[in-house]
Design an enzyme around this catalytic site. Structure first.
Site, PDB file in Angstrom:
ATOM      1  N   GLU A  93       0.821  -1.213   0.000  1.00 16.95           N
ATOM      2  CA  GLU A  93       0.000   0.000   0.000  1.00 16.95           C
ATOM      3  C   GLU A  93       0.861   1.272   0.000  1.00 16.95           C
ATOM      4  O   GLU A  93       0.549   2.244  -0.686  1.00 16.95           O
ATOM      5  CB  GLU A  93      -0.903  -0.011   1.233  1.00 16.95           C
ATOM      6  CG  GLU A  93      -1.988   1.023   1.137  1.00 16.95           C
ATOM      7  CD  GLU A  93      -2.754   1.148   2.450  1.00 16.95           C
ATOM      8  OE1 GLU A  93      -3.491   2.121   2.569  1.00 16.95           O
ATOM      9  OE2 GLU A  93      -2.600   0.302   3.332  1.00 16.95           O
ATOM     10  N   ASP A  94       1.945   1.259   0.772  1.00 18.74           N
ATOM     11  CA  ASP A  94       2.688   2.509   0.998  1.00 18.74           C
ATOM     12  C   ASP A  94       3.989   2.645   0.201  1.00 18.74           C
ATOM     13  O   ASP A  94       4.646   3.671   0.264  1.00 18.74           O
ATOM     14  CB  ASP A  94       3.032   2.651   2.497  1.00 18.74           C
ATOM     15  CG  ASP A  94       1.775   2.809   3.336  1.00 18.74           C
ATOM     16  OD1 ASP A  94       0.729   3.101   2.749  1.00 18.74           O
ATOM     17  OD2 ASP A  94       1.850   2.623   4.559  1.00 18.74           O
TER      18      ASP A  94
END
Length: 757
Positions: A93-94
């Site tokens: 996600e990051d």
């Protein structure tokens, strides 16, 4: 400067390595196979991926995945696959890494779990209306693939709640509200009792900090007294158990602050009136596995010879475990001090299951499958069925699932004597749908214990239920009002929706034929005329009514359509077709943008002037100065003030988190607000006089409305007063309680509210 930076980096490095080492040590203490290599590999990969990133609190980001992995390992009892997934849960996600990268490095199982976790968190603070509800839907879908996804998600949420202090107040309400609404019930359903309690307490602490502190202080102040009651109560029990030669330990279980507050709210009682703050837990090691159940009942018999048990309060979850796997024998005994005390009897195995839930009796096999999960599989199957029938509104779906998250169970029998687990308060109709959709949609009544009952009849534990059907029976719209289980509600709505579509189609065909026969154009103008003639709002309602035969198309319709439209009608028509839509567009635009000139990062002050001009006090919970409140920007750009514990606010926190504002009262004594107070007591001459004297003369408060009824020597009263703030209400309640005959005084939201004893 470079040296300083270096020392900071070295300090971070030490902090990170210490945290990881502690995780490894705890993992090695567990009974799992020791796969240290892959865990270290996951740690190094995540550390590299998150390098240089910090959390809002200022600490290196990688400490968050380590903390989540530690919770998954120590508090939920998961193994290496889950620990690796927890360490990697934010990487996709990051950072720029993909699920494929993780699959190449760590294999398909870990990649699948990380993928599931990434899907859920997509847009956790989403700007879309019910982003959270949608996330929850995704979460339950991934649950079907691998339950570890949800367990790691709960661990992630627990760590976020533990570090919530560094967030903005408006974010705190959103996250705390969401936790109470979704994650605590989920943890409960999965049997993670300790985590459920901590999530509830942390949410409570951020939503109502002063009340939380008050309850903590009172628990602290009464601790010594509880300890002496515990020692006195358990001494004879210990002596008896020693004689039985069963290894055991006895613990005191103190009710959590959230549970205490919840009980005070629902039962309208004070802290001092809660009698079950202390419970006693006996945890024993059975003589051998086969004797576990017998040992439980032997201990029960032994202690009920010392203290008298409450006849209606024996709860046997040993023979019939709860759906989340919980097993124990609960009995309430009368102590020598004249106080009821609950005793929970469990074996060490049952205690593990109670604390760690399904994770305690899950040993993942090589292929990632698991042993027979019985009740959990059933629950997941129900969720899958509801997901297969998608509902238009994600929020409805959330509520439907919530029905089944917190429900206590009862046991009912089929005519053939098979046992079925059903949620408490379920009806005969729910039972019918739980067996088969066909049975549910054609049922006309039921026989409970051989007596005829309606479909709305509430079932009790131990009932034997036979469902009566008829082929001509169809699902009725009123059923939705007394169906209580998620499955029944979802099925009824799906069937009604399907039937409605069929009726609309039939009506549409009839309308087309009518226009064809009369040689009339089927245009918007003619449809609008028919809608006006039959007083219906739109085309869908018109075709539905025609299809259902509520009205038929005849002479009146022909006359209406064949007349030439008058100029006034024409004008109306134009504004309807064009003007209306542009207005809607404007409104939509407006709704998309949060309220004007508001800095969401700051706490908004509710001053007398602002309350009268800019804000709306919600009618559902009627907040007054002193209540814990939050602001919500509605679709028309107005700010509505709700109490934080208001059920409507709970939904808003979950669905529209980005529209919440942190607000604070700053009203002084300038404004008056209506508040309702309920009183109950023993009827006597002059009681009403004393009540009015306390309110009007001593406290100088204006009574706006008063209603008192007396029955069999007991009176109940409701008073509406105008006050400045919560302090005024508390003073009034305290002074009213001093009147001899009055036994109960509490604030209620609506004048007509009834209070259960």
């Amino acid at each position: 400067m470079t040296d300083e930076k270096l020392t900071q980096e070295q300090a971070d490095e030490k902090q990170i390595n210490d945290a990881f080492q502690e995780l490894l040590d705890r993992y090695l203490e567990s009974k799992h196979r020791k796969k240290v290599e892959i865990i270290t590999k996951a740690f190094n990969f995540a550390k590299q991926a998150h390098k240089g990133v910090r959390r809002r609190s200022g600490e290196p980001y990688i400490l968050h995945p380590i903390a989540v992995a530690r919770i998954a390992c120590v508090e939920i009892g998961l193994g290496s696959t889950s620990i690796c997934s927890a360490l990697l849960h934010d990487v996709v996600e990051d950072t720029d890494y993909t699920v494929e990268d993780i699959e190449n490095l760590f294999g398909p199982k870990i990649a699948q779990i990380v993928d599931g976790l990434t899907k859920i968190s997509g847009g956790i603070f989403g700007d879309r209306a019910s982003a959270q509800a949608e996330n929850f839907k995704k979460l339950l879908l991934t649950m079907n693939d691998d339950i570890r996804v949800i367990l790691i998600k709960i661990a992630d949420r627990l760590h976020n709640m533990r570090t919530l202090g560094s967030m903005l107040p408006s974010k705190q309400y959103k996250i705390a509200g969401e936790t109470l609404y979704i994650y605590a019930p989920l943890a409960n359903r999965l049997g993670l009792n300790r985590i459920k309690t901590e999530l509830e307490d942390l949410s409570f602490k951020y939503e109502h900090p002063e009340t939380y502190k008050e309850i903590q202080d009172k628990l602290q102040a009464t601790q010594a007294e509880r300890e002496s009651v515990f020692t006195e109560f358990t001494t004879p029990i210990r002596a008896q158990l020693d004689k039985m030669k069963i290894p055991y330990r006895i613990l005191a279980r103190v009710k959590s602050p959230y549970s205490i507050w919840n009980k005070m709210q629902t039962k309208h009682i004070t802290f001092e009136e809660i009698y079950d703050i202390l419970a006693v837990r006996i945890i024993f090691t059975p003589r051998n596995e086969e004797e576990e159940l017998n040992d439980c009942f032997d201990i029960y018999v032994a202690i009920s010879k010392i203290y008298k048990p409450h006849p209606d309060r024996l709860r046997d979850w040993v023979s019939h475990p709860k759906a989340n796997g919980y097993q124990a024998l609960h009995v309430t005994l009368m102590s020598n001090k004249g106080q009821w005390i609950e005793v929970q009897i469990r074996s060490e195995r049952m205690n593990d299951v109670a604390e760690q839930g399904f994770a305690a009796h899950w040993k993942y096999k090589e292929g990632g499958g698991s042993e027979d999960e019985g009740e959990l599989s059933k629950w997941l199957k129900t969720i899958k069925e509801i997901l297969d029938d998608p509902q238009p509104d994600a929020l409805d779906f959330l509520d439907t699932i919530k029905l089944n998250l917190f429900a206590s169970e009862i046991f009912v029998f089929t005519p053939k004597g098979e046992i079925k687990t059903m949620p408490q308060n379920c009806t005969a109709l729910d039972f019918a749908f739980s067996i088969h959709t066909f049975l549910g949609s054609h049922c006309i009544g039921a026989k409970v214990n051989h007596k005829l009952v309606p479909l709305s009849h509430k079932l009790q534990s131990g009932d034997q239920v036979e469902i009566l059907t008829s082929k001509s029976q169809k699902v009725q719209p009123s059923w939705i009002n007394f169906a209580t289980t998620a499955k029944a509600k979802a099925k009824i709505q799906a069937i009604l929706k399907r039937e409605k579509k069929e009726m609309q189609q039939k009506g549409e065909d009839m309308l087309t034929d009518f226009f064809h026969q009369e040689n009339l154009p089927s245009n918007d103008e003619n449809i609008k005329k028919l809608c006006n003639l039959h007083h219906v709002k739109n085309y869908d309602e018109l075709t539905l009514n025609i299809g259902q035969g509520i009205f038929s198309l005849g002479e009146a319709d022909k006359n209406e359509l064949k007349e030439k439209p008058s100029p006034t009608n024409w004008k109306k028509y134009i504004s309807f077709a064009f003007g209306g839509t542009s207005k809607n567009k404007q409104e939509e635009k407006q709704a998309e943008q949060p309220a004007l000139n508001i800095d969401k990062k700051k706490i908004i002050k509710l001053t007398p002037d602002a309350i009268q001009k800019n804000y709306i006090l919600a009618d559902c919970c009627k907040p007054i100065p002193g209540d814990d409140v939050l602001g919500y920007i509605d679709d028309n750009n107005r700010i509505v003030i709700h109490k934080r514990q208001c059920p409507i606010a709970a939904q808003l926190k979950t669905s529209f988190g980005n529209r919440l504002l942190a607000v604070e009262w700053e009203t002084g004594k300038a404004l008056n607000f209506p508040v309702n107070v309920y009183i109950k007591g023993i009827d006597g001459i002059g009681v009403l006089n004393q009540v009015t004297q306390v309110i009007s003369q001593q406290l100088n408060v204006n009574i706006h409305k008063l209603n008192i009824e007396s029955n069999d020597g007991i009176f109940e009263g409701r008073i509406q007063l105008y006050v400045h703030d919560v302090d005024d209400v508390n003073t009034i309640c305290t002074n009213l309680k001093k009147i001899n005959h009055i036994k109960k005084v509490t604030r209620i939201e609506n004048f007509e509210d009834t209070i259960a004893d």
